[in-house]
Structure formats: C-alpha cells, structure tokens
Design a protein around this motif. Sequence first.
Motif, PDB file in Angstrom:
ATOM      1  N   SER A   1       0.813  -1.227   0.000  1.00 14.14           N
ATOM      2  CA  SER A   1       0.000   0.000   0.000  1.00 14.14           C
ATOM      3  C   SER A   1       0.844   1.273   0.000  1.00 14.14           C
ATOM      4  N   LYS A   2       2.145   1.145   0.261  1.00 11.03           N
ATOM      5  CA  LYS A   2       3.003   2.324   0.208  1.00 11.03           C
ATOM      6  C   LYS A   2       3.165   2.784  -1.240  1.00 11.03           C
ATOM      7  N   THR A   3       3.214   4.091  -1.438  1.00  8.06           N
ATOM      8  CA  THR A   3       3.230   4.670  -2.783  1.00  8.06           C
ATOM      9  C   THR A   3       4.405   4.173  -3.612  1.00  8.06           C
ATOM     10  N   PHE A   4       4.122   3.793  -4.869  1.00  5.89           N
ATOM     11  CA  PHE A   4       5.161   3.472  -5.852  1.00  5.89           C
ATOM     12  C   PHE A   4       5.358   4.703  -6.741  1.00  5.89           C
ATOM     13  N   ILE A   5       6.578   4.936  -7.133  1.00  7.04           N
ATOM     14  CA  ILE A   5       6.873   6.009  -8.075  1.00  7.04           C
ATOM     15  C   ILE A   5       7.393   5.377  -9.358  1.00  7.04           C
ATOM     16  N   LEU A   6       6.655   5.550 -10.442  1.00  7.21           N
ATOM     17  CA  LEU A   6       7.051   4.995 -11.733  1.00  7.21           C
ATOM     18  C   LEU A   6       6.827   6.034 -12.822  1.00  7.21           C
ATOM     19  N   GLN A   7       7.880   6.352 -13.532  1.00 11.09           N
ATOM     20  CA  GLN A   7       7.799   7.309 -14.639  1.00 11.09           C
ATOM     21  C   GLN A   7       7.076   8.597 -14.222  1.00 11.09           C
ATOM     22  N   MET A   8       7.476   9.110 -13.058  1.00  8.84           N
ATOM     23  CA  MET A   8       6.951  10.359 -12.513  1.00  8.84           C
ATOM     24  C   MET A   8       5.498  10.258 -12.042  1.00  8.84           C
ATOM     25  N   HIS A   9       4.963   9.052 -12.003  1.00  8.04           N
ATOM     26  CA  HIS A   9       3.598   8.863 -11.518  1.00  8.04           C
ATOM     27  C   HIS A   9       3.627   8.312 -10.096  1.00  8.04           C
ATOM     28  N   GLN A  10       2.796   8.868  -9.242  1.00 11.62           N
ATOM     29  CA  GLN A  10       2.584   8.300  -7.912  1.00 11.62           C
ATOM     30  C   GLN A  10       1.463   7.278  -8.016  1.00 11.62           C
ATOM     31  N   ILE A  11       1.761   6.034  -7.690  1.00 13.32           N
ATOM     32  CA  ILE A  11       0.799   4.943  -7.862  1.00 13.32           C
ATOM     33  C   ILE A  11       0.476   4.335  -6.502  1.00 13.32           C
ATOM     34  N   ASN A  12      -0.799   4.283  -6.197  1.00 13.10           N
ATOM     35  CA  ASN A  12      -1.253   3.690  -4.934  1.00 13.10           C
ATOM     36  C   ASN A  12      -2.184   2.517  -5.224  1.00 13.10           C
ATOM     37  N   ILE A  13      -1.750   1.353  -4.813  1.00 11.95           N
ATOM     38  CA  ILE A  13      -2.572   0.155  -4.953  1.00 11.95           C
ATOM     39  C   ILE A  13      -2.721  -0.470  -3.568  1.00 11.95           C
ATOM     40  N   GLY A  14      -3.364  -1.583  -3.499  1.00 16.84           N
ATOM     41  CA  GLY A  14      -3.505  -2.316  -2.242  1.00 16.84           C
ATOM     42  C   GLY A  14      -3.413  -3.799  -2.512  1.00 16.84           C
ATOM     43  N   ALA A  15      -3.680  -4.593  -1.515  1.00 22.25           N
ATOM     44  CA  ALA A  15      -3.643  -6.045  -1.679  1.00 22.25           C
ATOM     45  C   ALA A  15      -4.710  -6.684  -0.800  1.00 22.25           C
ATOM     46  N   SER A  16      -5.431  -7.628  -1.369  1.00 26.81           N
ATOM     47  CA  SER A  16      -6.391  -8.444  -0.611  1.00 26.81           C
ATOM     48  C   SER A  16      -5.816  -9.851  -0.505  1.00 26.81           C
ATOM     49  N   ILE A  17      -5.985 -10.473   0.670  1.00 27.96           N
ATOM     50  CA  ILE A  17      -5.317 -11.749   0.923  1.00 27.96           C
ATOM     51  C   ILE A  17      -6.290 -12.768   1.497  1.00 27.96           C
ATOM     52  N   GLY A  18      -6.212 -13.986   0.975  1.00 30.33           N
ATOM     53  CA  GLY A  18      -6.959 -15.121   1.509  1.00 30.33           C
ATOM     54  C   GLY A  18      -5.997 -16.207   1.942  1.00 30.33           C
ATOM     55  N   ILE A  19      -6.255 -16.822   3.086  1.00 31.41           N
ATOM     56  CA  ILE A  19      -5.346 -17.817   3.665  1.00 31.41           C
ATOM     57  C   ILE A  19      -6.084 -19.134   3.888  1.00 31.41           C
ATOM     58  N   ALA A  20      -5.412 -20.234   3.547  1.00 29.87           N
ATOM     59  CA  ALA A  20      -5.916 -21.574   3.871  1.00 29.87           C
ATOM     60  C   ALA A  20      -4.744 -22.412   4.364  1.00 29.87           C
ATOM     61  N   MET A  21      -5.025 -23.335   5.293  1.00 26.91           N
ATOM     62  CA  MET A  21      -3.988 -24.170   5.894  1.00 26.91           C
ATOM     63  C   MET A  21      -4.276 -25.641   5.606  1.00 26.91           C
ATOM     64  N   VAL A  22      -3.224 -26.375   5.260  1.00 28.90           N
ATOM     65  CA  VAL A  22      -3.376 -27.793   4.938  1.00 28.90           C
ATOM     66  C   VAL A  22      -3.710 -28.591   6.193  1.00 28.90           C
ATOM     67  N   ASP A  23      -4.680 -29.489   6.060  1.00 29.28           N
ATOM     68  CA  ASP A  23      -4.905 -30.492   7.098  1.00 29.28           C
ATOM     69  C   ASP A  23      -5.307 -31.783   6.408  1.00 29.28           C
ATOM     70  N   ASP A  24      -5.630 -32.814   7.190  1.00 26.43           N
ATOM     71  CA  ASP A  24      -5.870 -34.120   6.586  1.00 26.43           C
ATOM     72  C   ASP A  24      -7.228 -34.231   5.886  1.00 26.43           C
ATOM     73  N   SER A  25      -7.980 -33.132   5.801  1.00 30.55           N
ATOM     74  CA  SER A  25      -9.258 -33.173   5.088  1.00 30.55           C
ATOM     75  C   SER A  25      -9.086 -32.962   3.587  1.00 30.55           C
ATOM     76  N   TYR A  26      -7.899 -32.518   3.161  1.00 24.65           N
ATOM     77  CA  TYR A  26      -7.676 -32.225   1.746  1.00 24.65           C
ATOM     78  C   TYR A  26      -7.142 -33.463   1.026  1.00 24.65           C
ATOM     79  N   SER A  27      -7.653 -33.686  -0.189  1.00 27.30           N
ATOM     80  CA  SER A  27      -7.174 -34.794  -1.007  1.00 27.30           C
ATOM     81  C   SER A  27      -6.392 -34.317  -2.220  1.00 27.30           C
ATOM     82  N   ASN A  28      -6.546 -33.023  -2.584  1.00 28.38           N
ATOM     83  CA  ASN A  28      -5.777 -32.481  -3.706  1.00 28.38           C
ATOM     84  C   ASN A  28      -5.654 -30.979  -3.558  1.00 28.38           C
ATOM     85  N   TYR A  29      -4.766 -30.416  -4.348  1.00 21.45           N
ATOM     86  CA  TYR A  29      -4.458 -28.993  -4.190  1.00 21.45           C
ATOM     87  C   TYR A  29      -5.641 -28.118  -4.626  1.00 21.45           C
TER      88      TYR A  29
END
Length: 540
Positions: free
Chosen positions: A224-252
């Motif tokens: 989320s910190k400002t990027f400077i590219l070719q004299m442009h100030q660029i502000n983006i963000g990031a959304s994140i999803g998390i999953a944890m492996v356990d013995d209930s999973y059979s494939n990726y």
Amino acid sequence: MDSTILENAVKKSQLAIAFLNAKGTITWVSEHFSTLTKINAEEDNNAGDIDIADLFFVDINCQEFKTAITAQHSQTIFCEPTRLNGLGLSIHLGELTAEHRIMVLSAHHDNAKKLIELETDALTGLLNRSVFEDFLNTAITLNVQLDCSIMLVDLDRFKQVNDTLGHPVGDKLLKLVAKRFRKLLGSDDRLIRIGGDEFALIFSNKMTKDTLVSLAERIITSVSKTFILQMHQINIGASIGIAMVDDSYSNYKELYRHADLALYASKSNGGSKVSLFTTDLEVSAQYRRVIENGLRRGLVKKEFRVVYQPKINVTSNKVVSIDAIVEWHSDELGKVDTRDFYPVAKDIGEINKITFWVFEQAFKETKTLLNTAILSFNLLGGELLATNFVACFNELLLKYKIKPTHVELIIPEQEFLDVRGREVANALSLLGILISISDSITGYESLRFLKRLPISRMWVHREFIYASDKSSDSLEMIRTIANIGEMLGIPVVAQDVKTADELSKLKDDVCPNIEGFSPSPLLNVKQLRNFFTSHIKLLK
C-alpha cells in the motif's frame, strides 16, 4: 509409513521418477515424469507396460540403449527425447530388485536453463503456477509430516494502473511488488505468480494463524506504500486469503478453492483485508450459488421492483431529485440486500439486464413527475462497460420522451479511472445527461481526471454524514471534500441526510449544498405520486 502414503508421495513428487521391469519397459511413472515426457500417468499406468522406444528417440543406437537400461548396475546416460523438443536430459538408472529398476530424469547441465524456464514466470522471475500445483499436491499427500499453508494475494486497483498508465507501467509495477514481497519472506517460503495480478505464497514450516495474519497485514502495508514509476505516484492495495493444509484435503484444487473463497471475502469487504478460510465462508459460497441461480430467474418471474426516494433542497424546500432504487424480493430468499446480490449479478453477467430494466421501469413510472425534479440513478460500478451502453440508454430516453437534462447518473469514482468508463461518461454528457461522482476523492489520479470530466456534482457518501454526528474528524473530511469541489468548480452535495442533527451540523459552512435531505422512507410509484401532490399543496 503406510505403503499407500509412500506410493502417493512418490507419485506426486517433484522428481521425475519411473519404474521399469527386467525387460526395460516402463511400468509406472510419477506425475512430474508424466509432465516432462507428455505421458498421461493415469491413462498409461493403467494401460499396461510402456516400451522405452515409444518414449525416447536417443542419440545412440536404440538396442544399445535397451542394453544399458537392463544392465545390472547403476549408470547415467544422456538423451534428447523428441517429445521434449530437444531438451537434454540426464537419465539416472539404478537397480531396486532383480526384477525392478528405477529411472530418474533431470535436466542435463547444458540444458538446465530450459527446464528452469518451464518453472519460472517470465516477467517477474518468480516460480509459476505449475510449481505451485506440484508442490501443493506433494504437501497434501504428505500432510502427516509436512505443515503447510498458502496465501493468495490479489492486487487492488491494479487494473486501473493498466488502463490509465498502460501495460508497460503495469508490468514494471508487478516487478516492484514482487521485490517488496521477497523482503518480507523467509528463505524456505515460496513466492509464486499465479497470473495477472495474483500471487501465491506457500509456507512449508509450521505457522500459527496469528503469525500468518500478522505477516499478511505486513504485506498489505508494504504494497500500500506509494510506488513512483515514470513520474507517476501509484497507490494500490492487496487483498489476501489464507488456507492451511490439514488431513481433510485430497488435492491442491480444494485447498486453492478455500484460499480463493477467503480472498473473495477480503475483496468483498472493500479490499486491503486479510481473511482466513472458515466453514462459514463455505456457507457463504453456497448462499452465493443460490443467489446466482435466483438472479437468472428473477427478471422472468418479476421479482425485481423499483422504489423511490425523493430528495429535498433544504433552502427552497422543493423536491429536486428522485432516487430510483432497485429491490429484489426473491420467492426463495425473501428480500435480498443489494450489497449481496449486486456483486454476484456483476460477476455472472446479469447486471446489465437488471440495470436497463431499472432504467426502463423508472422512466415509465416517473415521466410525468420530471418537470421540476431530476431522476437519479446510483450506479454501483461496472455498468458503463456494457456493450452499446450509450446507444441503449438513449433509445430508452427517446422511447419514453424523457429529456436527458432530467436524468442524472451518479457514478462511483473508480469508474472514471477506467478509460472506457471515461469515454462513456463523456458520451452521456454530450447527450445532456447529468453526470455526478459518488464516494470521496481517494487519490492523485482521481483529482487529475476530475478537471477533465463533465462532472455536474460530487456526492459526499452517506457514511461520512452518519459519522459526522459522532466525530469532528468526519466533519473535517466533508469540509475538505467541499473545498476540493469549490476549487474544481464542482458543487458538492451531502447525500442522504436523514436527521435534524445531521442537517444542523452540515447546514452552516461545512457543506452548503444539502440537496440530499430525505423526508420520507422509500416509496413505491403510487406513494411517490401522492407525496408529490401533498408536498406541492404544502408549498402553496
């Protein structure tokens, strides 16, 4: 270890492994061996033995090669299989038993670069999706020994960067984002570009949920910190999803789907959020599927209706606008909140049908009331990108003899950051339609475009109005937005002022234009006509 687990582990390993019988024919291959040689592991393993000659054309006599692979000692030979387009391989052969031998393939040192290219994202130099799938399949197979968790990261507002500044800038931005990721990760963590602006992180060491969430929050802060590219100030963000492996999973794929559900939850909550997969998200996904199915039937079954909110100018006390609002009363689900069904309608391509049905219904019902009031439609995002939006909208105006100057489209700020969105807004303005912007001004790029767009009014979001009753900071934010509007020559209007307290706080010097005062609840068309009749009598 259980023999079945061991067999599955070898099968899903990132090693290219094959078993041969004493005659030198292949009897079994791992999935990575299948990927390299183009043999389908499932089909060919069940179809009987595979002759080695069907797999390789080698740079030595075929009979000599067969002699080598049946020899009673370990050795390494080199070949260039035509199935791999000349990718040189070292073939390591070893004896397991008197009847069984093992073959392991690896890239020959002269051609290792080609194999690396198969596993590397060309733009960022990160690992690519194929490595992601191979590793997770192995991790899931060995979950009794290997603790693993994944994060899916999707960049917020990246599309706007591509649309406004061009793809070359977008590509450079992706490289910089990858660098920021690397600084936060350990040596054992795997960073992968799935594609587009989506990344994955795999953590094969034991990490608690709190640790993962903390790391995810640091990633969001960094991106989320400002990027400077070719004299442009660029502000983006990031959304994140998390999953944890356990013995209930059979494939990726199941693990990936759960992380993706968590990511969707983060984006649905406004972006720049972290969500862990829980069974509640599975329930939400099922509810979403019910909404999807219901939406496709909703218009046919006439489950949608338009309701209206008249708006009063507090100075003249006249009705200056009428908001047209869609409601969905599902036979199966009851009344469904717009915030629940609108994003789904947008995702499945039904939003344009609903939007134009609302336009037509509102024109038909209110055309006799539009001599003194403007008919306003709040767009929620994405509608302007519909094919032939301007032509279809103009066709409805002509059909119901509505003057374009009696119609206002209130458009979210982010729509103007899209090139097509700006083009459509300009075309609508040329027809005479009033174009207003909703939501607060969030960045440099927004201000840059505001001066060049045909904006009639800026609306202060309802959440600021409500918060102004509790916080002086919100009043200052409203005052700031009003000042920006004044500098740009664009009137700023307080939206959905509902109480006397809210009205008194805004009436003075904070936001002089309070045309959004709502004197009544939402009305159907009959109630709206009655309201107009009684209000006119009151003014007289």
